[in-house]
Structures are given as structure tokens and as C-alpha cells.
Design a protein around this motif. Structure first.
Motif, PDB file in Angstrom:
ATOM      1  N   LEU A   1     -18.759  35.514  47.036  1.00  0.00           N
ATOM      2  CA  LEU A   1     -19.587  35.466  48.071  1.00  0.00           C
ATOM      3  C   LEU A   1     -19.073  36.607  49.125  1.00  0.00           C
ATOM      4  O   LEU A   1     -18.085  36.944  49.135  1.00  0.00           O
ATOM      5  N   GLU A   2     -20.209  36.882  49.837  1.00  0.00           N
ATOM      6  CA  GLU A   2     -19.956  37.930  51.142  1.00  0.00           C
ATOM      7  C   GLU A   2     -19.856  37.421  52.137  1.00  0.00           C
ATOM      8  O   GLU A   2     -20.571  36.729  52.681  1.00  0.00           O
ATOM      9  N   ILE A   3     -18.704  37.491  52.890  1.00  0.00           N
ATOM     10  CA  ILE A   3     -18.597  36.857  54.112  1.00  0.00           C
ATOM     11  C   ILE A   3     -18.670  38.026  55.129  1.00  0.00           C
ATOM     12  O   ILE A   3     -18.171  38.774  54.931  1.00  0.00           O
ATOM     13  N   ASP A   4     -19.818  37.378  56.086  1.00  0.00           N
ATOM     14  CA  ASP A   4     -20.202  38.411  56.829  1.00  0.00           C
ATOM     15  C   ASP A   4     -19.286  38.146  58.174  1.00  0.00           C
ATOM     16  O   ASP A   4     -19.473  37.270  59.028  1.00  0.00           O
ATOM     17  N   ASP A   5     -18.330  39.029  58.378  1.00  0.00           N
ATOM     18  CA  ASP A   5     -17.289  39.050  59.665  1.00  0.00           C
ATOM     19  C   ASP A   5     -18.178  39.120  60.764  1.00  0.00           C
ATOM     20  O   ASP A   5     -17.748  38.346  61.825  1.00  0.00           O
ATOM     21  N   LYS A   6     -19.157  39.806  60.971  1.00  0.00           N
ATOM     22  CA  LYS A   6     -19.796  40.129  62.108  1.00  0.00           C
ATOM     23  C   LYS A   6     -20.331  38.636  62.668  1.00  0.00           C
ATOM     24  O   LYS A   6     -20.198  38.309  63.795  1.00  0.00           O
ATOM     25  N   VAL A   7     -21.066  37.846  61.765  1.00  0.00           N
ATOM     26  CA  VAL A   7     -21.699  36.764  62.041  1.00  0.00           C
ATOM     27  C   VAL A   7     -20.923  35.550  62.580  1.00  0.00           C
ATOM     28  O   VAL A   7     -20.795  34.789  63.623  1.00  0.00           O
ATOM     29  N   ILE A   8     -19.490  35.593  61.768  1.00  0.00           N
ATOM     30  CA  ILE A   8     -18.487  34.743  62.162  1.00  0.00           C
ATOM     31  C   ILE A   8     -18.060  34.829  63.499  1.00  0.00           C
ATOM     32  O   ILE A   8     -17.886  34.095  64.320  1.00  0.00           O
ATOM     33  N   LYS A   9     -17.865  36.092  63.655  1.00  0.00           N
ATOM     34  CA  LYS A   9     -17.148  36.656  65.006  1.00  0.00           C
ATOM     35  C   LYS A   9     -18.253  36.374  66.459  1.00  0.00           C
ATOM     36  O   LYS A   9     -17.828  35.686  67.314  1.00  0.00           O
ATOM     37  N   GLU A  10     -19.428  36.571  65.803  1.00  0.00           N
ATOM     38  CA  GLU A  10     -20.639  36.030  67.039  1.00  0.00           C
ATOM     39  C   GLU A  10     -20.596  34.676  67.002  1.00  0.00           C
ATOM     40  O   GLU A  10     -20.787  34.021  68.239  1.00  0.00           O
ATOM     41  N   LYS A  11     -20.890  33.872  65.975  1.00  0.00           N
ATOM     42  CA  LYS A  11     -21.223  32.632  66.209  1.00  0.00           C
ATOM     43  C   LYS A  11     -20.067  31.649  66.000  1.00  0.00           C
ATOM     44  O   LYS A  11     -20.135  30.449  66.557  1.00  0.00           O
ATOM     45  N   GLY A  12     -19.029  32.111  65.493  1.00  0.00           N
ATOM     46  CA  GLY A  12     -17.843  31.272  65.202  1.00  0.00           C
ATOM     47  C   GLY A  12     -17.898  30.524  63.811  1.00  0.00           C
ATOM     48  O   GLY A  12     -17.099  29.989  63.512  1.00  0.00           O
ATOM     49  N   TYR A  13     -18.889  30.731  63.098  1.00  0.00           N
ATOM     50  CA  TYR A  13     -19.356  30.222  61.908  1.00  0.00           C
ATOM     51  C   TYR A  13     -20.088  31.040  61.080  1.00  0.00           C
ATOM     52  O   TYR A  13     -20.790  31.967  61.481  1.00  0.00           O
ATOM     53  N   MET A  14     -20.296  30.606  59.641  1.00  0.00           N
ATOM     54  CA  MET A  14     -21.481  31.291  58.746  1.00  0.00           C
ATOM     55  C   MET A  14     -22.059  30.401  58.036  1.00  0.00           C
ATOM     56  O   MET A  14     -21.337  29.389  57.448  1.00  0.00           O
ATOM     57  N   THR A  15     -23.166  30.198  57.927  1.00  0.00           N
ATOM     58  CA  THR A  15     -24.015  29.090  57.235  1.00  0.00           C
ATOM     59  C   THR A  15     -23.914  29.483  55.826  1.00  0.00           C
ATOM     60  O   THR A  15     -24.183  30.616  55.280  1.00  0.00           O
ATOM     61  N   LEU A  16     -23.836  28.503  54.895  1.00  0.00           N
ATOM     62  CA  LEU A  16     -23.508  28.631  53.466  1.00  0.00           C
ATOM     63  C   LEU A  16     -24.538  27.684  52.926  1.00  0.00           C
ATOM     64  O   LEU A  16     -24.365  26.251  52.956  1.00  0.00           O
TER      65      LEU A  16
ATOM     66  N   ILE B   1     -12.106  26.409  49.048  1.00  0.00           N
ATOM     67  CA  ILE B   1     -11.541  27.839  48.939  1.00  0.00           C
ATOM     68  C   ILE B   1     -12.253  28.755  49.947  1.00  0.00           C
ATOM     69  O   ILE B   1     -11.335  29.706  50.263  1.00  0.00           O
ATOM     70  N   ASN B   2     -13.151  28.534  50.491  1.00  0.00           N
ATOM     71  CA  ASN B   2     -13.871  29.331  51.795  1.00  0.00           C
ATOM     72  C   ASN B   2     -12.541  29.296  52.670  1.00  0.00           C
ATOM     73  O   ASN B   2     -12.287  30.303  53.520  1.00  0.00           O
ATOM     74  N   GLY B   3     -12.381  28.038  53.263  1.00  0.00           N
ATOM     75  CA  GLY B   3     -11.312  27.875  54.337  1.00  0.00           C
ATOM     76  C   GLY B   3     -10.104  28.406  53.928  1.00  0.00           C
ATOM     77  O   GLY B   3      -9.269  29.074  54.669  1.00  0.00           O
ATOM     78  N   LYS B   4      -9.399  28.753  52.613  1.00  0.00           N
ATOM     79  CA  LYS B   4      -8.430  29.128  52.187  1.00  0.00           C
ATOM     80  C   LYS B   4      -8.502  30.802  52.464  1.00  0.00           C
ATOM     81  O   LYS B   4      -7.681  31.375  52.866  1.00  0.00           O
TER      82      LYS B   4
END
Length: 157
Positions: free
Chosen positions: A119-134, A147-150
């Protein structure tokens, strides 16, 4: 291994010793009561309370006390972990509680971990929204979330 001993003790507690209930049925009732208790703390819901009471009423007082012990043991097992884990999922799998008639089957943790690493985790989206939809169509979400939490914890996102 200490972890296995704790799991074994938890599994033993699911055997009420009366022969009236299978371990996996006691586990299912335990999970439902636990979930409804958490839900009811935040969303006072009379229907949830009725369901929990119906489940509890089928057990004797000494059997009901076992649910408190199970809750305590579960909490202790989580408290001893230094990482995000799925203790309930592991117990569920050890009990072989999935329903084959409904087509329930589970992807192994190692395969799910491999999938998650792709999976590609989008740091920008997480920093903007505080989460990323999966979106995970195979419903192996429990392991993927763990696993994502880890990964997120390790990357300090």
C-alpha cells in the motif's frame, strides 16, 4: 512461551464446565456483551441493552462471573503487549469459530502483511485530514488495520 500460556488460560475460561455451551458460543456471547457494553457507554441504546440482557439471562450466576474474569484476562493480555495486536482475532481463529457454511475464510496474517506493505500511504492526506481512507474489498480489514497501525506508529505519522 508466556503468550501461549495466557491464550490457553483464556481458552480454558471459555469452557464453563457444564457442557451446556461450546467454547466458541461462549466466546461469541462474550464479544457481543463486551461490544454492546462499550457501545452503550457512548450511545445509550435500550435495544442494545435488551440484547445484552437476553444473552446474560441464559447463563447461571457463576457462569456470568466468568465473563468478568474473561474481561479482566483480556485487558491484562492487551496491557502486556508493546505493540498493536489482534488478540481477539487470534482467539477466534484458535477456536475455529468461523462459519464455513457462510463461506467465511480468512487470509493468513503473513499474506495480509505482504499485501499491506504494498500500500502507498499518502502522508500529505494524513497530515491534512488526520486519516486516510482505505477500501479493502476482501474484508480482511482487521489485519490490514492492525498492520497499518503498526506501520504508522513505527513511521510516527
Amino acid at each position: 512461551m508466556k503468550e501461549n500460556k495466557e491464550y490457553e488460560e483464556f481458552l480454558k475460561e471459555l469452557d464453563l464446565g457444564t457442557g451446556r455451551y461450546k467454547k466458541k458460543d461462549v466466546f461469541k456471547d462474550f464479544i457481543i456483551i463486551l461490544a454492546l457494553g462499550i457501545d452503550n457507554k457512548y450511545y445509550k441504546n435500550n435495544e442494545s441493552e435488551k440484547v445484552a440482557c437476553q444473552i446474560v439471562e441464559k447463563y447461571t450466576n457463576s457462569e456470568r462471573e466468568r465473563f468478568f474474569l474473561l474481561s479482566y484476562k483480556l485487558k491484562e493480555m492487551y496491557n502486556k503487549k508493546n505493540e498493536i495486536v489482534d488478540i481477539l482475532g487470534d482467539i477466534y481463529m484458535q477456536l475455529n469459530a468461523q462459519n464455513k457454511e457462510l463461506g467465511q475464510d480468512f487470509t493468513s496474517y503473513s499474506i495480509t502483511k505482504c499485501m499491506t506493505e504494498q500500500l502507498e500511504i499518502d502522508d500529505k492526506v494524513i497530515k491534512e485530514k488526520g486519516y486516510m481512507t482505505l477500501i479493502e474489498p476482501s474484508c480482511r480489514i482487521r489485519c490490514i488495520n492492525i498492520i497499518n497501525g503498526k506501520q504508522t506508529k513505527n513511521e510516527r505519522i
